[in-house]
Design a protein around this motif. Structure first.
Motif, short mmCIF file in Angstrom:
data_model
loop_
_atom_site.label_atom_id
_atom_site.label_comp_id
_atom_site.label_asym_id
_atom_site.label_seq_id
_atom_site.Cartn_x
_atom_site.Cartn_y
_atom_site.Cartn_z
N LYS A 1 0.84 -1.21 0.00
CA LYS A 1 0.00 0.00 0.00
C LYS A 1 0.86 1.25 0.00
CE LYS A 1 -2.54 -0.87 3.60
NZ LYS A 1 -3.56 -0.59 4.65
N ARG A 2 1.91 1.24 0.80
CA ARG A 2 2.80 2.40 0.82
C ARG A 2 3.51 2.57 -0.52
NH1 ARG A 2 2.68 2.03 6.42
NH2 ARG A 2 3.73 0.04 6.60
N ALA A 3 3.89 1.45 -1.14
CA ALA A 3 4.56 1.51 -2.45
C ALA A 3 3.62 2.08 -3.52
CB ALA A 3 5.03 0.12 -2.85
N MET A 4 2.33 1.87 -3.34
CA MET A 4 1.34 2.39 -4.28
C MET A 4 0.99 3.86 -4.01
SD MET A 4 -1.35 -0.78 -4.67
CE MET A 4 -0.88 -2.32 -5.44
N GLY B 1 -5.94 14.14 6.97
CA GLY B 1 -5.54 15.52 6.77
C GLY B 1 -5.28 15.84 5.31
N PRO B 2 -4.77 17.04 5.06
CA PRO B 2 -4.50 17.46 3.67
C PRO B 2 -3.43 16.61 3.00
CG PRO B 2 -3.61 19.04 5.25
CD PRO B 2 -4.47 18.11 6.02
N ASP B 3 -2.55 15.99 3.80
CA ASP B 3 -1.48 15.17 3.23
C ASP B 3 -1.91 13.72 3.02
OD1 ASP B 3 0.24 17.33 3.26
OD2 ASP B 3 0.93 16.91 5.30
N GLY B 4 -3.08 13.35 3.51
CA GLY B 4 -3.55 11.97 3.40
C GLY B 4 -3.93 11.61 1.98
N ARG B 5 -3.65 10.38 1.61
CA ARG B 5 -4.03 9.89 0.28
C ARG B 5 -4.51 8.46 0.40
NH1 ARG B 5 -1.84 6.83 -3.88
NH2 ARG B 5 -2.64 7.34 -5.95
N GLU B 6 -5.76 8.23 0.04
CA GLU B 6 -6.33 6.89 0.10
C GLU B 6 -6.24 6.20 -1.25
OE1 GLU B 6 -10.26 6.83 1.59
OE2 GLU B 6 -9.71 7.51 3.60
N LEU B 7 -6.07 4.90 -1.23
CA LEU B 7 -6.05 4.11 -2.46
C LEU B 7 -7.47 3.72 -2.85
CD1 LEU B 7 -3.07 1.66 -1.74
CD2 LEU B 7 -3.01 3.86 -2.92
N THR B 8 -7.65 3.42 -4.11
CA THR B 8 -8.95 2.93 -4.56
C THR B 8 -9.16 1.50 -4.05
OG1 THR B 8 -8.10 1.97 -6.61
CG2 THR B 8 -8.73 4.32 -6.65
N LEU C 1 -18.97 1.85 5.66
CA LEU C 1 -19.36 2.19 7.03
C LEU C 1 -18.64 3.40 7.60
CD1 LEU C 1 -19.60 -1.40 8.61
CD2 LEU C 1 -21.45 0.04 7.71
N THR C 2 -17.58 3.87 6.92
CA THR C 2 -16.86 5.04 7.41
C THR C 2 -17.74 6.28 7.31
OG1 THR C 2 -14.72 4.13 6.77
CG2 THR C 2 -14.84 6.52 7.08
N PRO C 3 -17.92 7.02 8.40
CA PRO C 3 -18.76 8.23 8.36
C PRO C 3 -18.18 9.28 7.42
CG PRO C 3 -17.54 8.11 10.43
CD PRO C 3 -17.33 6.80 9.74
N GLU C 4 -19.06 10.08 6.86
CA GLU C 4 -18.62 11.11 5.92
C GLU C 4 -17.63 12.06 6.61
OE1 GLU C 4 -20.55 14.48 2.90
OE2 GLU C 4 -21.85 13.19 4.13
N GLY C 5 -16.51 12.29 5.95
CA GLY C 5 -15.48 13.16 6.51
C GLY C 5 -14.57 12.45 7.49
N GLY C 6 -14.82 11.16 7.77
CA GLY C 6 -14.01 10.41 8.73
C GLY C 6 -13.02 9.49 8.03
N THR C 7 -12.36 8.65 8.81
CA THR C 7 -11.41 7.65 8.29
C THR C 7 -11.74 6.30 8.90
OG1 THR C 7 -9.78 7.89 10.08
CG2 THR C 7 -9.63 9.44 8.23
N LYS C 8 -11.03 5.29 8.47
CA LYS C 8 -11.26 3.94 9.00
C LYS C 8 -10.97 3.87 10.49
CE LYS C 8 -8.74 0.27 7.81
NZ LYS C 8 -8.16 -0.83 6.99
#
Length: 347
Positions: free
Chosen positions: A118-121, A128-135, A230-237
């Motif tokens: 995941k980190r390699a991807m 936060g603003p620096d966060g990036r989620e994978l598809t 199930l993650t609330p809007e604006g939230g994270t896992k």
């Protein structure tokens, strides 16, 4: 401790918990998958005294007759009760030491490589603003890669497990029955002595790969998919509680075993019986299908999915609980641990 090694430790804990819960049902699954192979071997042995074409015809006839005989077990419940009646509850846990270590190692490797891939991807955890989620597809692909790595750890443990489990079979003591072992170490010693490393302990590795790669693609895909829903809007896992992890894990267990269950059936046959010692995956697959049809390839699927739901739910719940304990430790905040623990149990 790096993030990947925290995943390694948390995966170990999850693997331990899940295997303790599901092992009796795994024993029943293997007994169902491997029933009949003892009779096939006996039929082949009885025809070996003939010669030439007559011997081949006799062998084919005997094999066909053996395949048409009634199965040793009428179903999962009959297999379960028969094993308890003849071997006690301990019979359901025969050979657990190897798969327990294997499950801990497998899940440790799975979560370690899942984290690294995941980190390699390009994943950057956090909202936060620096966060990036994978598809979801990228997460699933990372799971498939982790599954490929885990297969090479898992194959020897599974071979030891399966060979010890089939000793509880109703067919084990008869002609052409399964070899008897004193315990996990004896399996390893005898296998290395008579079959070697690659053709012995790693027998069935191709089948394991064909199960683990698509299986873990679906395993992580189902879990992460449920978490995303199930993650609330604006939230994270990290905002999810145990109920979400349990539901996601249960869904993952069903997805994993449904992805390509016949690969596990083929693996069990290859690893437990000398008749398949020189057979590859597709040859064994075709033989099972020719003799038993689709039913033979999916024998034991029902009880496997039934036990996978609670077991895999527990794996993910314990993993998430452990990882939330470990992550604050890296930041050095004793009070922060308590805060994160309280957050992890809210629903």
């Amino acid at each position: 401790m790096t993030e990947a090694w925290k995943d390694f430790v948390a995966g170990t804990a999850g693997g331990f918990a899940g295997k303790i819960l599901d092992y009796p049902f795994d024993t029943v699954k293997v007994l169902l998958q491997t029933q009949g192979v003892g009779r096939t071997a006996a039929a082949a042995a009885s025809s070996s005294g003939g010669g030439g074409g007559a011997a081949a015809a006799t062998a084919a006839s005997s094999s066909s007759a053996a395949a048409s005989e009634p199965a040793a077990y009428r179903g999962a419940f009959h297999c379960l009760t028969h094993t308890v009646e003849t071997h006690g509850v301990a019979g359901l846990y025969r050979g657990i030491s190897s798969p327990l270590l294997g499950s801990m190692a497998e899940n440790a490797v799975l979560f370690f490589w899942y984290s690294e891939l995941k980190r390699a991807m390009g994943e950057v955890p956090g909202g936060g603003p620096d966060g990036r989620e994978l598809t979801l597809f990228q997460l699933s692909a990372a799971g498939a890669g982790a599954g490929a790595a885990a297969a090479f750890v898992l194959t020897p443990f599974e071979l030891v497990k399966c060979r010890l489990q089939v000793q509880s079979s109703a067919e084990a003591g008869g002609p052409g029955g399964f070899r008897s072992y004193k315990g996990p170490v004896d399996v390893v010693v005898q296998t290395l002595k008579t079959e070697g490393l690659i053709r012995g302990l790693y027998r069935g590795n191709a089948s394991t790969l064909l199960r683990e790669v698509p299986g873990n693609f679906c395993w992580y895909g189902a879990y992460e998919g449920v978490c995303k829903v199930l993650t609330p809007e604006g939230g994270t896992k990290d905002d999810l509680g145990p109920s979400a992890h349990l539901l996601g894990g249960a869904s993952a267990g069903v997805a994993y075993w449904t992805a390509f269950y016949p690969a596990d059936t083929v693996k069990s046959r290859i690893q437990t019986h000398p008749d398949h010692a020189t057979h590859g995956f597709w040859e064994t697959f075709r033989q099972i299908y020719a003799r038993e049809g689709t039913r033979g390839l999916y024998r034991g699927w029902g009880i496997t999915v039934a036990r996978a739901m609670p077991a895999h739910a527990l794996i993910f719940a314990v993993y998430e609980y452990t990882i939330k304990m470990l992550r604050p430790m890296g930041k050095g905040g004793g009070g922060e641990v308590g805060f994160v623990m309280r957050e992890s149990v809210r629903d």
